[in-house]
Design a protein around this motif. Structure first.
Motif, PDB file in Angstrom:
ATOM      1  N   GLN A  21       0.829  -1.209   0.000  1.00 37.55           N
ATOM      2  CA  GLN A  21       0.000   0.000   0.000  1.00 37.55           C
ATOM      3  C   GLN A  21       0.865   1.262   0.000  1.00 37.55           C
ATOM      4  OE1 GLN A  21      -3.332   0.488   2.596  1.00 37.55           O
ATOM      5  NE2 GLN A  21      -3.982  -1.651   2.454  1.00 37.55           N
ATOM      6  N   VAL A  22       1.926   1.250   0.773  1.00 36.69           N
ATOM      7  CA  VAL A  22       2.781   2.440   0.870  1.00 36.69           C
ATOM      8  C   VAL A  22       3.398   2.773  -0.483  1.00 36.69           C
ATOM      9  CG1 VAL A  22       4.934   3.341   1.827  1.00 36.69           C
ATOM     10  CG2 VAL A  22       3.262   2.282   3.337  1.00 36.69           C
ATOM     11  N   VAL A  23       3.997   1.792  -1.151  1.00 35.24           N
ATOM     12  CA  VAL A  23       4.702   2.111  -2.400  1.00 35.24           C
ATOM     13  C   VAL A  23       3.740   2.496  -3.518  1.00 35.24           C
ATOM     14  CG1 VAL A  23       6.717   0.715  -1.848  1.00 35.24           C
ATOM     15  CG2 VAL A  23       4.856  -0.318  -3.152  1.00 35.24           C
ATOM     16  N   ILE A  24       2.513   1.948  -3.488  1.00 36.27           N
ATOM     17  CA  ILE A  24       1.537   2.272  -4.537  1.00 36.27           C
ATOM     18  C   ILE A  24       0.797   3.568  -4.220  1.00 36.27           C
ATOM     19  CG2 ILE A  24      -0.546   1.512  -5.742  1.00 36.27           C
ATOM     20  CD1 ILE A  24       1.913  -0.099  -6.507  1.00 36.27           C
ATOM     21  N   LYS A  25       0.280   3.705  -3.002  1.00 36.38           N
ATOM     22  CA  LYS A  25      -0.558   4.861  -2.663  1.00 36.38           C
ATOM     23  C   LYS A  25       0.233   6.156  -2.539  1.00 36.38           C
ATOM     24  CE  LYS A  25      -4.448   2.458  -0.533  1.00 36.38           C
ATOM     25  NZ  LYS A  25      -5.381   2.424   0.615  1.00 36.38           N
ATOM     26  N   THR A  26       1.520   6.067  -2.264  1.00 34.08           N
ATOM     27  CA  THR A  26       2.340   7.282  -2.216  1.00 34.08           C
ATOM     28  C   THR A  26       2.895   7.643  -3.590  1.00 34.08           C
ATOM     29  OG1 THR A  26       4.331   6.028  -1.637  1.00 34.08           O
ATOM     30  CG2 THR A  26       2.984   6.865   0.187  1.00 34.08           C
ATOM     31  N   MET A 344       1.440  10.964   4.531  1.00 37.42           N
ATOM     32  CA  MET A 344       1.525   9.663   3.869  1.00 37.42           C
ATOM     33  C   MET A 344       2.719   9.616   2.921  1.00 37.42           C
ATOM     34  SD  MET A 344      -1.351   7.584   1.656  1.00 37.42           S
ATOM     35  CE  MET A 344      -1.293   8.682   0.230  1.00 37.42           C
ATOM     36  N   LYS A 345       2.997  10.738   2.265  1.00 37.49           N
ATOM     37  CA  LYS A 345       4.109  10.779   1.309  1.00 37.49           C
ATOM     38  C   LYS A 345       5.459  11.001   1.982  1.00 37.49           C
ATOM     39  CE  LYS A 345       1.306  12.122  -2.657  1.00 37.49           C
ATOM     40  NZ  LYS A 345       1.018  13.143  -3.687  1.00 37.49           N
ATOM     41  N   GLY A 346       5.447  11.197   3.298  1.00 34.87           N
ATOM     42  CA  GLY A 346       6.694  11.158   4.059  1.00 34.87           C
ATOM     43  C   GLY A 346       7.549  12.402   4.025  1.00 34.87           C
ATOM     44  N   ILE A 347       6.979  13.551   3.657  1.00 28.75           N
ATOM     45  CA  ILE A 347       7.776  14.776   3.550  1.00 28.75           C
ATOM     46  C   ILE A 347       8.326  15.153   4.932  1.00 28.75           C
ATOM     47  CG2 ILE A 347       7.787  17.169   2.788  1.00 28.75           C
ATOM     48  CD1 ILE A 347       7.240  14.910   0.633  1.00 28.75           C
ATOM     49  N   PRO A 348       9.647  15.367   5.044  1.00 35.10           N
ATOM     50  CA  PRO A 348      10.276  15.525   6.365  1.00 35.10           C
ATOM     51  C   PRO A 348       9.721  16.667   7.219  1.00 35.10           C
ATOM     52  CG  PRO A 348      11.945  15.103   4.702  1.00 35.10           C
ATOM     53  CD  PRO A 348      10.653  15.283   3.963  1.00 35.10           C
TER      54      PRO A 348
END
Length: 479
Positions: A21-26, A344-348
């Protein structure tokens, strides 16, 4: 995979589904129409570019130059190094037809480039003056991975770099192997904030055709080890069948000594698994496509102009200081939706700016990796963010290193070995050096001998047969 917005499973409850889910949804990757292949989307490719630029700079500083090789390799060429070819043959894709015509010699889609490169090296190298030859190739490789595929970790085509060097002496070649391993370690730990354990592969698991293989291993949160990169001492195992030799300073013809080494986009998969959480990605600042996202907050047209103007000023200031920044001025979405989307996209770092913040001459800084918030004076905002990005990078590595250290356990009894393995641990134990014990452990537990560590400790009795140990090793189940 769930079509709902956001990550719908917990990392601890269903690690495999969480990762997918993480690699696809982000929007890092998508699945290609051909089974086993993936499409790298712009954010995913941006992370690869960051790794590539950092590693490329280090390689060029140490005298390596980039080249390009074609993707097709004749079968007759692969067969020149029999042991190497037999090891790769089950994974090779073959081209047998051109248009409507059958071709003579089958063509392999490049699984790795040793045989192709070395057939050329034998033409390029004549004397000691041509050495060392140090070439790196940024390309893709193709290996048939039809079952158990996972984006970044196991796909039928993958991006990587493969280095190939030729040296006049054994010592010089072995130094190259060690130097490259250290260069990889520095890149993985300092750029991706992923701690690794370095050392050698066992004879069973070394690269086919190598004298020995140095490796970098890390442990993922699901208890499986991931090989992050390898550096191989090939000795003269390829130079002899491919006639890679040179005239030395005494005009004596001598076979050269060779190395090969590589890392792939598997590094991205390891980074995602190590740092991600139930909200999605958590990206180290050095490789994040966007390091800072600015969210303007306003509730009327009267507030809008002033807030957006201030947000643009912040963006310009950060951009002028080489910080990768994005202003999310999408009008159709609420601030809350944007917060969740960028988390979700992990922006710092997220910067929140609204009318009340402007009145106080400040902005709110939110850190993705630990969810803490701080109000920052506008006058020192750029300086503070630059400092915070460095702090976040270090904190992420330190946290991951602490977890790795805690999950490597020293064991002397085989029953405890099996129990701790089921608890997701990497096992530090003594081994007699006999492949029979290595095979039996694999058969009974599913664990591989991942690495014989560089900082080896004194061996005791073998964990399996109880004979005298020759070395301490690390076992774990792996990807």
């Amino acid at each position: 995979m769930s079509k709902e917005v956001g990550i719908t499973v917990s990392k601890n409850d269903n690690f495999s589904e969480w990762y997918t889910q993480v690699v696809i949804k982000t929007e890092l990757v998508d699945y290609a129409p051909v089974k086993g292949l993936i499409v790298l989307r712009p954010d995913g490719y941006s992370i690869w570019e960051s790794i590539k630029e950092s590693l490329d700079k280090k390689l060029k500083e140490t005298g390596h130059r980039n080249g390009f090789l074609p993707v097709l390799i004749p079968e007759s060429l692969l067969a020149k190094e029999k042991e190497h070819f037999e090891g790769l043959n089950p994974e090779v894709f073959w081209v047998t037809q051109s248009g409507n015509s059958e071709i003579g010699d089958r063509l392999a889609l490049r699984p790795t480039s040793e045989t192709l490169a070395y057939s050329l090296f034998s033409k390029w190298i004549r004397s000691w003056r041509d050495l060392p030859l140090k070439i790196n190739f940024w390309n893709s490789a193709l290996r048939a991975e039809i079952k158990g595929t996972k984006p970044f970790l196991r796909t039928s085509e993958f991006l990587w770099q493969e280095g190939h060097t030729v040296h006049a002496t054994k010592d010089e070649a072995e130094k190259e192997v060690a130097d490259i391993l250290e260069l990889y370690k520095k890149t993985i730990e300092e750029e991706l904030a992923v701690p690794v354990i370095t050392g050698k592969k066992s004879e069973k698991d070394k690269f086919v055709g190598a004298v020995y293989t140095d490796t970098l291993e890390s442990l993922m949160p699901d208890g499986k080890a991931l090989q992050m990169g390898t550096s191989h001492f090939l000795g003269q195992n390829f130079s002899k069948p491919f006639d890679v030799k040179y005239l030395d300073e005494n005009n004596v013809e001598t076979f050269a000594w060779q190395t090969s080494w590589g890392v792939s986009w598997r590094l991205i998969g390891g980074m995602i698994m190590i740092h991600g959480d139930d909200k999605g990605l958590v990206l180290p600042p050095k490789v994040a496509p966007i390091q800072v996202v600015i969210i303007p907050i306003y509730y009327s047209n009267d507030e809008k102009e002033n807030v957006l103007q201030t947000a643009c000023q912040i963006k310009d200031s950060l951009s002028n200081n080489d910080i990768r920044v994005h202003l999310d001025d999408r009008e159709q979405l609420t601030p809350g939706f944007k917060f969740n989307d960028w988390e979700m996209k992990g922006i710092p770092i997220r910067i929140e700016i609204g009318p009340k913040d402007i009145a106080k001459n400040q902005a709110v800084l939110v850190r993705r990796h630990n969810q803490t918030k701080t109000s920052i004076e506008m006058d020192s905002l750029t300086e503070k963010i630059s400092s915070e990005l460095k702090n976040i990078q270090k904190e992420m590595f330190d946290a991951a290193k602490k977890i790795l250290d805690e999950r490597v356990v020293k064991i002397s009894q085989y029953q405890q070995f099996k129990e701790e393995l089921d608890n997701g641990k990497m096992i530090d134990c003594s081994w007699c050096g006999n492949q029979t014990c290595e095979d039996k452990i694999k058969e009974e537990t599913g664990a591989d001998l991942r690495v014989i560590p560089s900082n080896n400790t004194k061996a005791e009795t073998c964990i399996y047969c109880k004979n005298s140990g020759t070395t301490n090793v690390l076992f774990a189940r792996g990807y």
